[in-house]
Scaffold this active site. Structure first.
Site, PDB file in Angstrom:
ATOM      1  N   CYS A 193      -2.730   8.007   4.214  1.00 33.96           N
ATOM      2  CA  CYS A 193      -2.714   7.736   2.776  1.00 33.96           C
ATOM      3  C   CYS A 193      -4.090   7.985   2.173  1.00 33.96           C
ATOM      4  CB  CYS A 193      -2.255   6.316   2.500  1.00 33.96           C
ATOM      5  SG  CYS A 193      -3.139   5.064   3.437  1.00 33.96           S
ATOM      6  N   GLU A 224       0.884  -1.171   0.000  1.00 32.74           N
ATOM      7  CA  GLU A 224       0.000   0.000   0.000  1.00 32.74           C
ATOM      8  C   GLU A 224       0.916   1.215   0.000  1.00 32.74           C
ATOM      9  OE1 GLU A 224      -1.536   3.191   0.556  1.00 32.74           O
ATOM     10  OE2 GLU A 224      -1.523   2.627   2.673  1.00 32.74           O
TER      11      GLU A 224
END
Length: 515
Positions: free
Chosen positions: A320, A286
């Site tokens: 994020c 990720e």
């Protein structure tokens, strides 16, 4: 029989009893600051000359803890210990593996406020953000343990007369876990537990900015009955220890959360077959986002403003999933900006020692310098609406900053800043809004604020992100409810906290027996 999964509830800090309980936990954690934490390899405590010092980013002179720093020698020992432990752990029943994780979850739940208080200290998290981080850590443990019990049943396949066929899952081997500093408990715990419960063994290299919570978590797993060598704790530099572990021929799986730069480097190195390597390495990654909140022409202004504010400035924008871009229809553009400005200017940025603090510091000096540099870029590229000020005298504080009138291709609209900086861009149609929303190399989260059902249906098809939300903020994914992972350069769309995630840590095996 286990009870059905349900996510851990968040603490209501408007209740006086909860505030007092958390204040007590903060006091208790403060008394334990400054302790030293050794490496853990095959259950043995190893102290090294080189150390990593974890400091409170809200109070730079406060040492949270000192952690031993591994080199290549210790990294090699950790891999060998994990490889040896794998030969027995892989055959431990799924029920027994899950029971260890359930026990750890129960123990953490009993000390929930203490863990959250540690997150306040080690990462500068405001109370609600710290509480949510700890709740998510518990959720990962509870969810993955249950998922493993289901996965242990295998999947149905067809059999013919005189033939019995099975489709089962087996573990892959030594797993390198490299978690981030922002969700220092939740993601670290989730990415560590997923390989463990599936029968793999782990070498855990925590983020250097926040290693203490990882050390505490390893202790929690040991107390829950995890055998020696199943998890090995080796903090160290990415350039030395990280590369060594990624390249190691006995590393089977790498799970990484962090920047695009480091993630792509790991992919490149993992693809090279090393001497003695007998498998192709898998990478679960990720790697960030540049996420957008789209506001349609018929949107509720108050809803839109709150969704934008929450998406942009939760945990100082250090997510994020943070909505660092607001793409707003020209009919509502000025109204939405003005309301976001009003909301922003009512919030407190300070050391999060009370529940009233909305935003704490950014994580360290490097982040502070990077974000303040971007603020200067924003002053050249757009119009400063509010914020833009900072102070690193005692901690790394940057006030929430809003820029308007950005071009869709500007740096502030394209580059991941990972801080409290929000960029507004004006569009004249929903077509243009979707075009701008998709114009970055990332594809992690996004939100659309609209009352138009046709536009909702279009966005479902045309807004290319892994997690898409309507009429709410684009942050705050909950394990088991919003499986999380993105497209494009945001990563492998591995969907943490979802029904497919554990299978990524295993190999499918077909067994056919004739009678």
């Amino acid at each position: 029989m286990t009870t059905p999964y349900k996510h851990e509830p968040f603490t209501d800090f408007s209740q006086e009893e909860n505030r007092k309980a958390f204040e007590q936990a903060l006091g208790k954690v403060t008394e334990t600051l400054g302790q030293t934490y050794p490496l853990v390899i095959n259950g043995e405590r190893i102290e090294t000359k080189d150390q990593i010092v974890s400091i409170n980013p809200a109070k730079k002179d406060e040492v949270v803890g000192t952690v031993s720093k591994a080199g290549k020698e210790e990294a090699e020992q950790a891999v060998q210990a994990a490889a040896k432990a794998f030969e027995t752990w892989r055959y431990t029943s799924p029920e027994e593996r899950a029971s260890v994780i359930f026990r750890a979850a129960a123990n953490i739940r009993r000390k929930k406020h203490e863990y959250s208080a540690l997150l306040v200290k080690e990462a500068g998290k405001p109370w609600n953000e710290a509480d949510a981080d700890t709740a998510e850590a518990i959720d990962f443990l509870e969810y993955y343990a249950r998922q493993m019990l289901e996965l242990a049943k295998g999947k149905p396949v067809n059999s013919r007369e005189g033939e019995h066929n099975q489709y089962v899952y087996t573990p892959t081997g030594v797993t390198l876990v490299i978690p981030p500093w922002n969700f220092l408990f939740a993601i670290m715990a989730g990415t560590t537990v997923a390989p463990i419960v599936t029968g793999n063994t782990v070498v855990l290299k925590p983020a250097s900015a926040t290693p203490v919570i990882a050390a505490r978590f390893v202790e929690e797993l040991e107390q829950a009955g995890l055998p020696k060598g199943v998890v090995n704790f080796v903090p160290g530099s990415g350039a030395e220890v990280g590369d060594y572990l990624v390249d190691h021929p006995k590393t089977s799986l790498i799970t990484f959360t962090g920047s695009r730069e480091v993630g792509t480097r790991i992919f490149e190195r993992a693809a090279k077959v090393q001497p003695g390597q007998q498998h192709l390495k898998r990478v679960i990654a990720e790697m960030g986002g540049k996420d957008t909140v789209v506001v349609d022409e018929d949107a509720d202004v108050e809803l839109a403003a709150n969704a934008i504010f929450t998406s942009a400035f939760g945990f100082s924008g250090q997510k994020c999933s943070a909505g660092s871009r607001a793409v707003v229809h020209e009919k509502l553009y000025d109204q939405v900006i003005e309301r976001v400005k009003e909301i922003t200017e009512t919030k407190t940025t300070a050391n999060p020692l009370s529940a009233d603090v909305y935003m704490g510091p950014v994580i360290d000096q490097a982040s502070f310098d990077k974000i303040t540099d971007y603020i200067e870029v924003g002053k050249q590229e757009g119009r400063l609406v509010t914020g833009g000020t900072s102070d690193d005298t005692e901690g790394y504080f940057i006030h929430p900053t809003v820029f308007a009138d950005l071009e869709p291709t500007s740096r502030l609209m394209q580059e991941e800043i990972f801080g409290p900086v929000l960029a507004f861009s004006k569009v004249s149609s929903f077509d243009e809004a979707l075009e701008v929303a998709n114009n970055t190399e990332y594809g992690l989260t996004g939100a659309v604020i609209t009352n138009n059902r046709d536009h909702i249906n279009r966005a479902k098809q045309e807004f290319h992100v892994g997690n898409l939300y309507f009429n709410r903020n684009c942050t705050g994914a909950i394990v088991g409810y919003h499986p999380f992972g993105g497209f494009k350069m945001s990563g492998t769309d591995s969907k943490a906290g979802g029904p497919d995630y554990l299978a990524l840590h295993m190999q499918a095996k077909t067994i056919s027996e004739m009678f």
